[in-house]
Design an enzyme around this catalytic site. Structure first.
Site, PDB file in Angstrom:
ATOM      1  N   GLN A 100       5.376  -1.728   2.659  1.00 34.76           N
ATOM      2  CA  GLN A 100       3.921  -1.571   2.615  1.00 34.76           C
ATOM      3  C   GLN A 100       3.386  -1.447   4.042  1.00 34.76           C
ATOM      4  O   GLN A 100       2.223  -1.153   4.244  1.00 34.76           O
ATOM      5  CB  GLN A 100       3.287  -2.793   1.931  1.00 34.76           C
ATOM      6  N   HIS A 118       2.771   2.915   1.827  1.00 38.14           N
ATOM      7  CA  HIS A 118       1.349   3.031   2.193  1.00 38.14           C
ATOM      8  C   HIS A 118       1.138   3.918   3.413  1.00 38.14           C
ATOM      9  O   HIS A 118       0.078   3.869   4.049  1.00 38.14           O
ATOM     10  CB  HIS A 118       0.748   1.632   2.409  1.00 38.14           C
ATOM     11  N   CYS A 149      -8.711  17.487  14.089  1.00 38.51           N
ATOM     12  CA  CYS A 149      -7.669  18.313  13.470  1.00 38.51           C
ATOM     13  C   CYS A 149      -7.417  19.524  14.365  1.00 38.51           C
ATOM     14  O   CYS A 149      -8.365  20.223  14.720  1.00 38.51           O
ATOM     15  CB  CYS A 149      -8.107  18.779  12.090  1.00 38.51           C
ATOM     16  N   ASN A 214       9.607 -15.969   1.744  1.00 38.48           N
ATOM     17  CA  ASN A 214       8.227 -16.136   2.204  1.00 38.48           C
ATOM     18  C   ASN A 214       7.990 -17.623   2.465  1.00 38.48           C
ATOM     19  O   ASN A 214       8.362 -18.447   1.627  1.00 38.48           O
ATOM     20  CB  ASN A 214       7.253 -15.647   1.123  1.00 38.48           C
ATOM     21  N   ALA A 232      11.014 -14.891   7.406  1.00 36.05           N
ATOM     22  CA  ALA A 232      12.080 -13.891   7.215  1.00 36.05           C
ATOM     23  C   ALA A 232      12.997 -13.802   8.431  1.00 36.05           C
ATOM     24  O   ALA A 232      14.217 -13.687   8.296  1.00 36.05           O
ATOM     25  CB  ALA A 232      11.447 -12.526   6.936  1.00 36.05           C
TER      26      ALA A 232
HETATM   27  C1  BV8 Z   1      -4.864   2.528  -6.295  1.00 33.23           C
HETATM   28  C2  BV8 Z   1      -2.498   0.908   4.092  1.00 33.23           C
HETATM   29  C3  BV8 Z   1      -5.610   3.999  -7.973  1.00 33.23           C
HETATM   30  C4  BV8 Z   1      -3.728   1.003   4.899  1.00 33.23           C
HETATM   31  C5  BV8 Z   1      -2.847  -0.688   2.235  1.00 33.23           C
HETATM   32  C6  BV8 Z   1      -4.374  -4.075 -10.323  1.00 33.23           C
HETATM   33  C7  BV8 Z   1      -4.941  -5.318 -10.228  1.00 33.23           C
HETATM   34  C8  BV8 Z   1      -5.928  -5.554  -9.230  1.00 33.23           C
HETATM   35  C9  BV8 Z   1      -6.335  -4.566  -8.331  1.00 33.23           C
HETATM   36  C10 BV8 Z   1      -5.761  -3.338  -8.426  1.00 33.23           C
HETATM   37  C11 BV8 Z   1      -4.802  -3.088  -9.421  1.00 33.23           C
HETATM   38  N1  BV8 Z   1      -4.408  -1.799  -9.267  1.00 33.23           N
HETATM   39  C12 BV8 Z   1      -5.090  -1.227  -8.226  1.00 33.23           C
HETATM   40  C13 BV8 Z   1      -5.922  -2.153  -7.701  1.00 33.23           C
HETATM   41  C14 BV8 Z   1      -6.793  -1.927  -6.574  1.00 33.23           C
HETATM   42  C15 BV8 Z   1      -6.076  -2.097  -5.214  1.00 33.23           C
HETATM   43  C16 BV8 Z   1      -5.554  -3.496  -5.067  1.00 33.23           C
HETATM   44  O1  BV8 Z   1      -4.391  -3.783  -5.321  1.00 33.23           O
HETATM   45  N2  BV8 Z   1      -6.457  -4.392  -4.612  1.00 33.23           N
HETATM   46  C17 BV8 Z   1      -6.041  -5.786  -4.335  1.00 33.23           C
HETATM   47  C18 BV8 Z   1      -6.734  -6.236  -3.060  1.00 33.23           C
HETATM   48  C19 BV8 Z   1      -6.366  -6.693  -5.467  1.00 33.23           C
HETATM   49  N3  BV8 Z   1      -4.977  -1.133  -5.071  1.00 33.23           N
HETATM   50  C20 BV8 Z   1      -5.302   0.112  -4.607  1.00 33.23           C
HETATM   51  O2  BV8 Z   1      -6.425   0.464  -4.309  1.00 33.23           O
HETATM   52  C21 BV8 Z   1      -4.143   1.103  -4.476  1.00 33.23           C
HETATM   53  N4  BV8 Z   1      -4.535   2.390  -4.996  1.00 33.23           N
HETATM   54  O3  BV8 Z   1      -4.809   1.629  -7.091  1.00 33.23           O
HETATM   55  O4  BV8 Z   1      -5.258   3.814  -6.604  1.00 33.23           O
HETATM   56  C22 BV8 Z   1      -5.615   5.439  -8.192  1.00 33.23           C
HETATM   57  C23 BV8 Z   1      -4.619   5.954  -8.985  1.00 33.23           C
HETATM   58  C24 BV8 Z   1      -4.645   7.322  -9.258  1.00 33.23           C
HETATM   59  C25 BV8 Z   1      -5.648   8.143  -8.703  1.00 33.23           C
HETATM   60  C26 BV8 Z   1      -6.622   7.584  -7.869  1.00 33.23           C
HETATM   61  C27 BV8 Z   1      -6.593   6.219  -7.577  1.00 33.23           C
HETATM   62  C28 BV8 Z   1      -3.783   1.362  -2.988  1.00 33.23           C
HETATM   63  C29 BV8 Z   1      -3.369   0.109  -2.323  1.00 33.23           C
HETATM   64  C30 BV8 Z   1      -2.903   0.419  -0.886  1.00 33.23           C
HETATM   65  C31 BV8 Z   1      -3.956   0.064   0.142  1.00 33.23           C
HETATM   66  N5  BV8 Z   1      -3.433   0.250   1.509  1.00 33.23           N
HETATM   67  N6  BV8 Z   1      -2.371  -0.436   3.504  1.00 33.23           N
HETATM   68  C32 BV8 Z   1      -3.674   0.159   6.161  1.00 33.23           C
HETATM   69  O5  BV8 Z   1      -2.678  -0.559   6.371  1.00 33.23           O
HETATM   70  O6  BV8 Z   1      -4.642   0.277   6.928  1.00 33.23           O
HETATM   71  S1  BV8 Z   1      -2.660  -2.260   1.542  1.00 33.23           S
HETATM   72  C33 BV8 Z   1      -2.283  -3.326   2.874  1.00 33.23           C
HETATM   73  O7  BV8 Z   1      -2.629  -4.623   2.417  1.00 33.23           O
HETATM   74  C34 BV8 Z   1      -0.824  -3.416   3.247  1.00 33.23           C
HETATM   75  O8  BV8 Z   1      -0.166  -2.176   3.235  1.00 33.23           O
HETATM   76  C35 BV8 Z   1      -0.281  -4.371   2.187  1.00 33.23           C
HETATM   77  O9  BV8 Z   1       0.015  -3.666   1.010  1.00 33.23           O
HETATM   78  C36 BV8 Z   1      -1.472  -5.260   1.914  1.00 33.23           C
HETATM   79  C37 BV8 Z   1      -1.326  -6.559   2.619  1.00 33.23           C
HETATM   80  O10 BV8 Z   1      -0.373  -7.295   1.917  1.00 33.23           O
HETATM   81  P1  BV8 Z   1       0.892  -7.888   2.724  1.00 33.23           P
HETATM   82  O11 BV8 Z   1       1.574  -6.809   3.466  1.00 33.23           O
HETATM   83  O12 BV8 Z   1       1.663  -8.670   1.735  1.00 33.23           O
HETATM   84  O13 BV8 Z   1       0.225  -8.837   3.847  1.00 33.23           O
HETATM   85  P2  BV8 Z   1      -0.604 -10.201   3.638  1.00 33.23           P
HETATM   86  O14 BV8 Z   1      -1.215 -10.497   4.941  1.00 33.23           O
HETATM   87  O15 BV8 Z   1      -1.450 -10.120   2.417  1.00 33.23           O
HETATM   88  O16 BV8 Z   1       0.533 -11.292   3.318  1.00 33.23           O
HETATM   89  C38 BV8 Z   1       1.508 -11.579   4.273  1.00 33.23           C
HETATM   90  C39 BV8 Z   1       2.525 -12.456   3.566  1.00 33.23           C
HETATM   91  O17 BV8 Z   1       3.592 -12.701   4.480  1.00 33.23           O
HETATM   92  C40 BV8 Z   1       1.958 -13.814   3.142  1.00 33.23           C
HETATM   93  O18 BV8 Z   1       2.410 -14.116   1.819  1.00 33.23           O
HETATM   94  C41 BV8 Z   1       2.580 -14.799   4.154  1.00 33.23           C
HETATM   95  O19 BV8 Z   1       2.849 -16.063   3.577  1.00 33.23           O
HETATM   96  C42 BV8 Z   1       3.885 -14.084   4.476  1.00 33.23           C
HETATM   97  N7  BV8 Z   1       4.431 -14.368   5.818  1.00 33.23           N
HETATM   98  C43 BV8 Z   1       3.760 -14.696   6.962  1.00 33.23           C
HETATM   99  N8  BV8 Z   1       4.665 -14.840   7.989  1.00 33.23           N
HETATM  100  C44 BV8 Z   1       5.895 -14.577   7.452  1.00 33.23           C
HETATM  101  C45 BV8 Z   1       5.752 -14.266   6.085  1.00 33.23           C
HETATM  102  N9  BV8 Z   1       6.788 -13.948   5.277  1.00 33.23           N
HETATM  103  C46 BV8 Z   1       8.041 -13.948   5.853  1.00 33.23           C
HETATM  104  N10 BV8 Z   1       8.241 -14.216   7.165  1.00 33.23           N
HETATM  105  C47 BV8 Z   1       7.215 -14.551   7.997  1.00 33.23           C
HETATM  106  N11 BV8 Z   1       7.467 -14.831   9.284  1.00 33.23           N
HETATM  107 ZN    ZN Z   2      -8.325  20.501   9.504  1.00 35.60          ZN
END
Ligand code: BV8
Ligand code: ZN
Length: 240
Positions: A100, A118, A149, A214, A232
């Site tokens: 991701q 992503h 562009c 995690n 990790a």
């Molecule tokens: C879509 C790119 C439809 C941009 C990103 C179902 C249920 C609920 C909501 C939805 C659903 N289906 C869709 C949705 C809506 C939405 C969504 O999921 N919302 C969430 C907030 C509820 N999803 C979307 O919008 C997706 N698209 O559904 O389109 C569609 C279909 C057809 C036609 C048209 C439309 C698109 C989602 C992608 C968004 N883009 N990133 C950018 O980066 O700028 S998401 C972005 O946030 C990241 O890529 C990643 O995916 C996410 C963050 O999560 P993590 O990477 O896990 O990071 P986080 O900080 O949250 O957690 C870190 C973890 O690491 C923690 O658990 C921590 O404890 C742990 N950690 C910390 N240190 C360590 C560690 N682990 C190990 N070692 C360590 N040292």
């Molecule tokens: Zn263009």
């Protein structure tokens, strides 16, 4: 904890098809801020506020300031032990990494077969889809915001998947296929963003052994076979 890591190594040795999903947690030890951890906020904005087509339409310069800030941080980071372990695993046949992360640190660690679920913060595309193919631009900071562009002179956008946008069709299909595996590892992700967070349950339904690495619990914790509750970079240190 050591026996959980020994168990992981035995599983890896016994598996032919291994699929790994990673999130921001694998890059935390490299200094890349996670989304939900400390530092996840830029100014007062959450990622969900800025990583959207609506935010870009409203204020493309603001969105680009955020991406330029992230690019600047990532450019100064190096892959860590977790990236290196996963890079070593990627040399095995039957291995797939679904990340991701848009930071490119897996690739910089030499990982092959990376599915950029992503997208990439180092690739740009035309915001008005004039037909200009995606291009790479690793300058940090960018000389001008928004970057333009090269074909139509209009604003460019980062080639990432924003909230509300679909996963690229070929990448989604390859990830679905990779969820049909013997061993599925979920590493450093909070498992809240879909459809990425749904891949683990899909792998489980297809008979895979599932493991979460995690330091904190996630919504997926209750549905995995076992958990390694460690950072990790510590759990995977020396693993190859
Ligand atoms: C879509 C790119 C439809 C941009 C990103 C179902 C249920 C609920 C909501 C939805 C659903 N289906 C869709 C949705 C809506 C939405 C969504 O999921 N919302 C969430 C907030 C509820 N999803 C979307 O919008 C997706 N698209 O559904 O389109 C569609 C279909 C057809 C036609 C048209 C439309 C698109 C989602 C992608 C968004 N883009 N990133 C950018 O980066 O700028 S998401 C972005 O946030 C990241 O890529 C990643 O995916 C996410 C963050 O999560 P993590 O990477 O896990 O990071 P986080 O900080 O949250 O957690 C870190 C973890 O690491 C923690 O658990 C921590 O404890 C742990 N950690 C910390 N240190 C360590 C560690 N682990 C190990 N070692 C360590 N040292
Ligand atoms: Zn263009």
């Amino acid at each position: 904890m050591d026996d959980a890591i020994d168990r992981l190594h035995r599983l890896i040795d016994a598996s032919t098809r291994i699929t790994v999903v990673t999130g921001a947690g694998v890059s935390a030890a490299s200094g890349v801020p996670t989304f939900r951890g400390a530092g996840g906020l830029w100014r007062s904005f959450r990622a969900e506020d800025l990583a959207t087509p609506a935010a870009f339409r409203r204020d493309p310069r603001l969105v680009w300031e955020w991406y330029d800030w992230r690019r600047g941080i990532i450019a100064a980071c190096e892959p860590n032990a977790a990236h290196r372990a996963i890079a070593a695993w990627s040399r095995r046949p039957g291995f797939t990494l679904i990340t991701q992360n848009v930071d490119g640190l897996h690739e910089r660690a030499g990982t092959s077969n990376v599915l950029r679920y992503h997208g990439s913060i180092w690739h740009l595309r035309c915001a008005t889809d004039c037909g200009q193919p995606e291009w790479e631009d690793r300058r940090a900071p960018l000389p001008a915001l928004p970057p333009l562009c090269p074909s139509c002179g209009g604003p460019a956008r980062p080639s990432v998947v924003w909230f509300g946008e679909p996963i690229e069709r070929a990448v989604a299909a390859a990830a679905d296929a990779a969820s049909d595996c013997d061993l599925f590892l979920s590493i450093g992700t909070s498992s809240v963003v879909y459809p990425a967070a749904g891949l683990l349950a899909q792998a489980r339904r297809r008979g895979a052994t599932t493991v979460e690495i995690n330091p904190d619990a996630t919504p997926s914790t209750s549905s995995v076979d076992f958990v390694i509750r460690m950072p990790a970079e510590e759990a995977l240190r020396g693993s190859s």
